[in-house]
Motif scaffolding. Sequence first.
Motif, PDB file in Angstrom:
ATOM      1  N   LEU A  23      52.900  23.386  35.981  1.00 43.53           N
ATOM      2  CA  LEU A  23      53.132  21.956  36.122  1.00 43.53           C
ATOM      3  C   LEU A  23      51.862  21.257  36.575  1.00 43.53           C
ATOM      4  O   LEU A  23      51.112  21.788  37.403  1.00 43.53           O
ATOM      5  CB  LEU A  23      54.228  21.685  37.160  1.00 43.53           C
ATOM      6  N   ALA A  24      51.633  20.058  36.040  1.00 43.14           N
ATOM      7  CA  ALA A  24      50.567  19.210  36.571  1.00 43.14           C
ATOM      8  C   ALA A  24      50.976  18.716  37.954  1.00 43.14           C
ATOM      9  O   ALA A  24      52.159  18.645  38.295  1.00 43.14           O
ATOM     10  CB  ALA A  24      50.318  18.026  35.638  1.00 43.14           C
ATOM     11  N   ALA A  25      50.003  18.375  38.750  1.00 38.85           N
ATOM     12  CA  ALA A  25      50.277  17.934  40.122  1.00 38.85           C
ATOM     13  C   ALA A  25      51.155  16.697  40.165  1.00 38.85           C
ATOM     14  O   ALA A  25      51.896  16.483  41.128  1.00 38.85           O
ATOM     15  CB  ALA A  25      48.968  17.669  40.859  1.00 38.85           C
ATOM     16  N   ILE A  94      69.440  34.034  34.245  1.00 39.75           N
ATOM     17  CA  ILE A  94      68.529  33.310  33.365  1.00 39.75           C
ATOM     18  C   ILE A  94      68.664  31.827  33.671  1.00 39.75           C
ATOM     19  O   ILE A  94      69.770  31.286  33.694  1.00 39.75           O
ATOM     20  CB  ILE A  94      68.802  33.627  31.874  1.00 39.75           C
ATOM     21  N   ARG A  95      67.535  31.198  33.965  1.00 41.96           N
ATOM     22  CA  ARG A  95      67.527  29.778  34.323  1.00 41.96           C
ATOM     23  C   ARG A  95      66.592  29.028  33.386  1.00 41.96           C
ATOM     24  O   ARG A  95      65.523  29.534  33.051  1.00 41.96           O
ATOM     25  CB  ARG A  95      67.058  29.599  35.774  1.00 41.96           C
ATOM     26  N   TRP A  96      67.020  27.842  32.964  1.00 45.81           N
ATOM     27  CA  TRP A  96      66.150  27.033  32.117  1.00 45.81           C
ATOM     28  C   TRP A  96      66.042  25.629  32.672  1.00 45.81           C
ATOM     29  O   TRP A  96      66.985  25.086  33.244  1.00 45.81           O
ATOM     30  CB  TRP A  96      66.566  27.073  30.666  1.00 45.81           C
ATOM     31  N   PHE A  97      64.843  25.044  32.490  1.00 45.47           N
ATOM     32  CA  PHE A  97      64.461  23.811  33.160  1.00 45.47           C
ATOM     33  C   PHE A  97      63.882  22.816  32.162  1.00 45.47           C
ATOM     34  O   PHE A  97      63.164  23.193  31.240  1.00 45.47           O
ATOM     35  CB  PHE A  97      63.389  24.095  34.226  1.00 45.47           C
ATOM     36  N   LEU A  98      64.187  21.549  32.396  1.00 48.33           N
ATOM     37  CA  LEU A  98      63.626  20.470  31.584  1.00 48.33           C
ATOM     38  C   LEU A  98      63.131  19.377  32.517  1.00 48.33           C
ATOM     39  O   LEU A  98      63.900  18.813  33.290  1.00 48.33           O
ATOM     40  CB  LEU A  98      64.675  19.905  30.630  1.00 48.33           C
ATOM     41  N   SER A  99      61.830  19.086  32.451  1.00 50.16           N
ATOM     42  CA  SER A  99      61.220  18.034  33.259  1.00 50.16           C
ATOM     43  C   SER A  99      60.862  16.847  32.375  1.00 50.16           C
ATOM     44  O   SER A  99      60.521  17.012  31.194  1.00 50.16           O
ATOM     45  CB  SER A  99      59.950  18.557  33.938  1.00 50.16           C
ATOM     46  N   ARG A 100      60.923  15.657  32.958  1.00 48.36           N
ATOM     47  CA  ARG A 100      60.488  14.464  32.228  1.00 48.36           C
ATOM     48  C   ARG A 100      58.981  14.492  31.988  1.00 48.36           C
ATOM     49  O   ARG A 100      58.459  13.737  31.175  1.00 48.36           O
ATOM     50  CB  ARG A 100      60.882  13.202  32.997  1.00 48.36           C
ATOM     51  N   GLY A 101      58.291  15.376  32.684  1.00 47.14           N
ATOM     52  CA  GLY A 101      56.860  15.526  32.469  1.00 47.14           C
ATOM     53  C   GLY A 101      56.042  14.583  33.338  1.00 47.14           C
ATOM     54  O   GLY A 101      56.523  14.058  34.347  1.00 47.14           O
ATOM     55  N   ARG A 102      54.816  14.373  32.957  1.00 48.05           N
ATOM     56  CA  ARG A 102      53.916  13.510  33.732  1.00 48.05           C
ATOM     57  C   ARG A 102      54.291  12.048  33.519  1.00 48.05           C
ATOM     58  O   ARG A 102      54.591  11.617  32.413  1.00 48.05           O
ATOM     59  CB  ARG A 102      52.469  13.765  33.326  1.00 48.05           C
ATOM     60  N   GLU A 103      54.276  11.298  34.590  1.00 46.57           N
ATOM     61  CA  GLU A 103      54.722   9.908  34.552  1.00 46.57           C
ATOM     62  C   GLU A 103      53.925   9.109  33.523  1.00 46.57           C
ATOM     63  O   GLU A 103      52.703   9.153  33.474  1.00 46.57           O
ATOM     64  CB  GLU A 103      54.573   9.270  35.930  1.00 46.57           C
ATOM     65  N   GLY A 104      54.662   8.378  32.680  1.00 48.00           N
ATOM     66  CA  GLY A 104      54.034   7.499  31.703  1.00 48.00           C
ATOM     67  C   GLY A 104      53.602   8.160  30.416  1.00 48.00           C
ATOM     68  O   GLY A 104      53.186   7.467  29.480  1.00 48.00           O
TER      69      GLY A 104
END
Length: 281
Positions: A23-25, A94-104
């Motif tokens: 992940l980015a900071a 088993i775990r899976w993850f979804l992030s909105r990612g870096r803002e903007g």
Amino acid sequence: MFLLLVDPVTGETSPAALDSPLLAADDLAAIRGDGVFEAALLRDGEIRALEMHLARFANSARLLDLPGTSREVWEPALLQAATEAPDPGGDRVIRWFLSRGREGTGLLHGWIMVGMVPQSTLEMRRNGITAVTLTRGVPAGLAHEAPWLLIGVKSLSYAGALAATRFAKGRGADEAIFLTTDGFVLEAPLANVVLAQGDTLVTPDPALGLLHGTTQRFLFDRAGAAGWECRYARVRREELFSADGVWLVSSTRMAVPVHTINGTSLPTRPGIHRVMDELIN
């Protein structure tokens, strides 16, 4: 532990080392908890209740206005992870993850992790646990009145749930059971509550404001086929102390018996835990 990176848009996957940058900071999963996840039991190479988990994953993301849960992407990626992850024997998660990612940026970020069910969880299955009841501070049914509170969504924001477990441990118990302000049973921080009342299995109605559990639904399917009556209900706090058995049910815990609540030992019908184990396993 096995890690598989997933592009939620293209479906491209790539195995990665656990200590590789992930992940980015400023990723919103890290700084805001803005994302969703699922966790399922992986036993003998099969992902338990995969259909239900994928449906809940998509619904959680929908309530966050979060795209990127296409079944065409995630199902093959999950099957790939289940196949490629080392299998030393025994239950895995088993775990899976979804992030909105870096803002903007609008660039979604996904990943899958496979690891062993912790030894502490296996001990809970065998020995049962103690619990305390804690208020969640909301009345029954608030989820419908205030959907922005994300009650019943499996989001990455688990700080409150973990804080409740730590508070319970500080009071000498293993886990918490949430109540509404008007005295109805909700759920545990990481599990659903199931009671046996005669030949009926009862769980709090998700409409009260709780996560609709996949393992609880799996259990009800099996129990119904075995002749049990299964129902969703408004369960009062007092019913925990008169039931023939009380369990916390989740994908990794399976059915953990609760033998003590608020310092009071619970009555348990002889043989009921063995029956529950047969139903859920």
